[in-house]
Design an enzyme around this catalytic site. Structure first.
Site, PDB file in Angstrom:
ATOM      1  N   ARG A  24       0.868  -1.268   0.137  1.00 17.13           N
ATOM      2  CA  ARG A  24       0.076  -0.011   0.049  1.00 17.13           C
ATOM      3  C   ARG A  24       0.820   1.190   0.151  1.00 17.13           C
ATOM      4  O   ARG A  24       2.164   1.301   0.196  1.00 17.13           O
ATOM      5  CB  ARG A  24      -0.992  -0.022   1.069  1.00 17.13           C
ATOM      6  CG  ARG A  24      -0.082  -0.010   2.627  1.00 17.13           C
ATOM      7  CD  ARG A  24      -1.567  -0.180   3.760  1.00 17.13           C
ATOM      8  NE  ARG A  24      -0.538   0.150   4.845  1.00 17.13           N
ATOM      9  CZ  ARG A  24      -0.341  -0.791   6.065  1.00 17.13           C
ATOM     10  NH1 ARG A  24      -0.734  -1.969   5.375  1.00 17.13           N
ATOM     11  NH2 ARG A  24       0.310  -0.540   6.953  1.00 17.13           N
ATOM     12  N   ASN A  98      11.666   0.137   1.012  1.00 17.68           N
ATOM     13  CA  ASN A  98      10.507   1.048   1.536  1.00 17.68           C
ATOM     14  C   ASN A  98       9.858   0.698   2.706  1.00 17.68           C
ATOM     15  O   ASN A  98       9.225   1.664   3.337  1.00 17.68           O
ATOM     16  CB  ASN A  98       9.748   1.274   0.174  1.00 17.68           C
ATOM     17  CG  ASN A  98       8.309   1.886   0.606  1.00 17.68           C
ATOM     18  OD1 ASN A  98       8.200   3.250   0.601  1.00 17.68           O
ATOM     19  ND2 ASN A  98       7.120   1.183   1.043  1.00 17.68           N
ATOM     20  N   SER A 152      13.142   9.799   4.767  1.00 21.55           N
ATOM     21  CA  SER A 152      12.176  10.836   5.082  1.00 21.55           C
ATOM     22  C   SER A 152      12.857  12.149   5.133  1.00 21.55           C
ATOM     23  O   SER A 152      14.140  12.392   5.547  1.00 21.55           O
ATOM     24  CB  SER A 152      11.474  10.393   6.293  1.00 21.55           C
ATOM     25  OG  SER A 152      10.895  11.297   6.782  1.00 21.55           O
ATOM     26  N   TYR A 165      12.143   7.104  15.135  1.00 24.77           N
ATOM     27  CA  TYR A 165      11.904   7.411  13.528  1.00 24.77           C
ATOM     28  C   TYR A 165      12.972   8.186  12.848  1.00 24.77           C
ATOM     29  O   TYR A 165      13.536   7.951  11.952  1.00 24.77           O
ATOM     30  CB  TYR A 165      10.391   7.954  13.285  1.00 24.77           C
ATOM     31  CG  TYR A 165      10.008   8.028  11.834  1.00 24.77           C
ATOM     32  CD1 TYR A 165       9.644   6.914  11.064  1.00 24.77           C
ATOM     33  CD2 TYR A 165      10.215   9.146  11.282  1.00 24.77           C
ATOM     34  CE1 TYR A 165       9.200   6.966   9.786  1.00 24.77           C
ATOM     35  CE2 TYR A 165       9.860   9.238   9.688  1.00 24.77           C
ATOM     36  CZ  TYR A 165       9.219   8.189   9.212  1.00 24.77           C
ATOM     37  OH  TYR A 165       8.849   8.317   7.882  1.00 24.77           O
ATOM     38  N   LYS A 169      15.653   6.944  10.305  1.00 26.56           N
ATOM     39  CA  LYS A 169      15.968   7.431   8.929  1.00 26.56           C
ATOM     40  C   LYS A 169      17.091   8.113   8.766  1.00 26.56           C
ATOM     41  O   LYS A 169      17.672   8.177   7.665  1.00 26.56           O
ATOM     42  CB  LYS A 169      15.024   8.505   8.508  1.00 26.56           C
ATOM     43  CG  LYS A 169      13.339   8.005   8.553  1.00 26.56           C
ATOM     44  CD  LYS A 169      13.288   6.684   7.491  1.00 26.56           C
ATOM     45  CE  LYS A 169      11.842   6.285   7.332  1.00 26.56           C
ATOM     46  NZ  LYS A 169      11.694   5.106   6.290  1.00 26.56           N
TER      47      LYS A 169
HETATM   48  P1  NAP Z   1       2.166   3.069   4.835  1.00 28.37           P
HETATM   49  O1  NAP Z   1       1.061   3.260   3.899  1.00 28.37           O
HETATM   50  O2  NAP Z   1       1.769   2.736   6.440  1.00 28.37           O
HETATM   51  O3  NAP Z   1       2.690   1.602   4.192  1.00 28.37           O
HETATM   52  C1  NAP Z   1       3.712   0.797   4.957  1.00 28.37           C
HETATM   53  C2  NAP Z   1       4.108  -0.414   4.131  1.00 28.37           C
HETATM   54  O4  NAP Z   1       5.241  -1.036   4.643  1.00 28.37           O
HETATM   55  C3  NAP Z   1       2.777  -1.353   4.205  1.00 28.37           C
HETATM   56  O5  NAP Z   1       2.897  -2.098   3.114  1.00 28.37           O
HETATM   57  C4  NAP Z   1       3.380  -2.423   5.079  1.00 28.37           C
HETATM   58  O6  NAP Z   1       2.842  -3.431   5.266  1.00 28.37           O
HETATM   59  C5  NAP Z   1       4.716  -2.226   5.346  1.00 28.37           C
HETATM   60  N1  NAP Z   1       5.533  -2.909   6.496  1.00 28.37           N
HETATM   61  C6  NAP Z   1       5.224  -2.461   7.659  1.00 28.37           C
HETATM   62  N2  NAP Z   1       6.098  -3.024   8.577  1.00 28.37           N
HETATM   63  C7  NAP Z   1       6.635  -3.960   7.834  1.00 28.37           C
HETATM   64  C8  NAP Z   1       7.504  -5.155   8.299  1.00 28.37           C
HETATM   65  N3  NAP Z   1       7.841  -5.281   9.427  1.00 28.37           N
HETATM   66  N4  NAP Z   1       8.006  -5.878   6.955  1.00 28.37           N
HETATM   67  C9  NAP Z   1       7.579  -5.726   5.930  1.00 28.37           C
HETATM   68  N5  NAP Z   1       6.813  -4.658   5.510  1.00 28.37           N
HETATM   69  C10 NAP Z   1       6.338  -3.896   6.308  1.00 28.37           C
HETATM   70  O7  NAP Z   1       3.455   3.895   4.706  1.00 28.37           O
HETATM   71  P2  NAP Z   1       3.900   4.777   3.473  1.00 28.37           P
HETATM   72  O8  NAP Z   1       3.322   6.344   3.893  1.00 28.37           O
HETATM   73  O9  NAP Z   1       3.513   4.209   2.267  1.00 28.37           O
HETATM   74  O10 NAP Z   1       5.528   4.799   3.948  1.00 28.37           O
HETATM   75  C11 NAP Z   1       6.371   4.042   3.206  1.00 28.37           C
HETATM   76  C12 NAP Z   1       7.657   4.520   3.621  1.00 28.37           C
HETATM   77  O11 NAP Z   1       7.923   5.848   3.349  1.00 28.37           O
HETATM   78  C13 NAP Z   1       7.962   4.391   5.006  1.00 28.37           C
HETATM   79  O12 NAP Z   1       9.497   3.971   4.994  1.00 28.37           O
HETATM   80  C14 NAP Z   1       7.791   5.829   5.515  1.00 28.37           C
HETATM   81  O13 NAP Z   1       8.758   6.033   6.706  1.00 28.37           O
HETATM   82  C15 NAP Z   1       8.319   6.580   4.375  1.00 28.37           C
HETATM   83  N6  NAP Z   1       7.772   8.000   4.479  1.00 28.37           N
HETATM   84  C16 NAP Z   1       6.565   7.965   4.419  1.00 28.37           C
HETATM   85  C17 NAP Z   1       6.036   9.355   4.445  1.00 28.37           C
HETATM   86  C18 NAP Z   1       4.608   9.796   4.521  1.00 28.37           C
HETATM   87  O14 NAP Z   1       4.331  10.953   4.515  1.00 28.37           O
HETATM   88  N7  NAP Z   1       3.657   8.845   4.234  1.00 28.37           N
HETATM   89  C19 NAP Z   1       6.878  10.555   4.487  1.00 28.37           C
HETATM   90  C20 NAP Z   1       8.326  10.194   4.452  1.00 28.37           C
HETATM   91  C21 NAP Z   1       8.794   8.818   4.486  1.00 28.37           C
HETATM   92  P3  NAP Z   1       2.450  -4.470   6.450  1.00 28.37           P
HETATM   93  O15 NAP Z   1       1.741  -3.919   7.560  1.00 28.37           O
HETATM   94  O16 NAP Z   1       1.376  -5.450   5.852  1.00 28.37           O
HETATM   95  O17 NAP Z   1       3.798  -5.205   6.479  1.00 28.37           O
END
Ligand code: NAP
Length: 259
Positions: A24, A98, A152, A165, A169
């Site tokens: 996702r 990711n 991030s 976090y 990062k």
């Molecule tokens: P998200 O919608 O919560 O998706 C996170 C994904 O990581 C999910 O598919 C989840 O699937 C998987 N995941 C979590 N724990 C895991 C584990 N132990 N093993 C394998 N997969 C795991 O988050 P997102 O916003 O897309 O974020 C993706 C990345 O971008 C992250 O590294 C986040 O820190 C970074 N980021 C996000 C933002 C933002 O504003 N959204 C900003 C900066 C950086 P399951 O739970 O099914 O395992």
């Protein structure tokens, strides 16, 4: 200049990619972006039900895929993942680290964050990326592949109340540099640092109108990103268009860290 057409350098035809957290949000967008560029892609995460539609969407685009779950914090599962990917799709050319979390129990002033919360976040966000890179290493060296880490803005600057976090990062940004040095010239290692992106991870922020408005006001481009706006720079870094780029972190943050 070699005279190659620039657009051919973005082509990932026939490459095999693994995207952690590909069920996702940003990871799903990256998996589909890589597939649009021609790659065969394995999106992986812990939740099989999230992965199924992503696998279908990759196959609809003409790419090969496989339904493989993996908890990146479990090194045995990580090792098994790369054995299974090699068996099903061949050696990995592109690894996108990711998967990431920032759960409620890891938020707060340092004295409020217990050891379990620290371990959980750092094990997934930083330990998971290292475990995947280590497991994929023989493939990546053989294919002359690349790694793209998803950090991030919290990997570039401090953020209050997000200590595990931010530490994880910043660690990922540092790991990008040290792996890039050790693995050159065979394997390129780069990183993106997204700002605020509308996904499940930021649901609490987008649901609170005042908080959302204050984040938008702090962001020069004045809005949250869509996941596809992080995916496109990742596809660039994974492609031959970035053949002379390694060890760098590209802020994809609407100008957030330019202030
Ligand atoms: P998200 O919608 O919560 O998706 C996170 C994904 O990581 C999910 O598919 C989840 O699937 C998987 N995941 C979590 N724990 C895991 C584990 N132990 N093993 C394998 N997969 C795991 O988050 P997102 O916003 O897309 O974020 C993706 C990345 O971008 C992250 O590294 C986040 O820190 C970074 N980021 C996000 C933002 C933002 O504003 N959204 C900003 C900066 C950086 P399951 O739970 O099914 O395992």
């Amino acid at each position: 200049m070699t005279g190659d057409a620039v657009d051919e350098r973005f082509d990932l035809d026939g490459r095999t990619a693994v995207v952690t957290g590909g069920g996702r949000g940003i990871g799903k967008a990256i998996a589909l972006g890589l597939a649009d560029a021609g790659a065969n892609v394995v999106p992986t995460a812990r939740t099989e039900a999230d992965l199924e539609p992503v696998v279908d969407a990759i196959e609809d685009r003409g790419g090969e895929s496989a339904l493989l779950t993996c908890d990146v914090a479990d090194t045995d599962e990580v090792d098994a993942l790369f054995v299974d990917v090699a068996a099903e799709l061949g050696a990995v050319d592109v690894l996108v680290n990711n998967a990431g979390i920032n759960p409620e129990q890891a938020l707060g002033t340092p004295d409020r964050v217990d050891q379990d919360a620290w371990d959980l976040v750092t094990d997934v966000n930083l330990g998971g990326a290292f475990a995947c890179a280590r497991a994929a290493a023989p493939n990546l060296v053989e294919t002359g592949g690349c790694v793209v880490n998803v950090a991030s803005v919290g990997g570039l600057v401090g953020l209050p109340r997000q200590h595990p976090y931010v530490a994880s990062k910043h660690g990922l940004v540092g790991l990008t540099k040290s792996m890039a040095i050790d693995w050159a010239p065979e394997v390129r290692v780069n990183c993106v640092a997204p700002g605020y992106v509308a996904t499940d991870l930021t649901e609490d922020l987008t649901a609170d109108e005042d908080l959302r408005a204050s984040i938008e006001a702090r962001t020069p481009l004045d809005r949250f990103a869509e996941p596809g706006e992080v995916a496109a720079p990742v596809v660039f870094l994974a492609s031959a268009a970035a053949a002379y780029v390694t060890g760098t972190t590209l802020a994809v943050d609407g100008g957030w860290t330019a202030r």
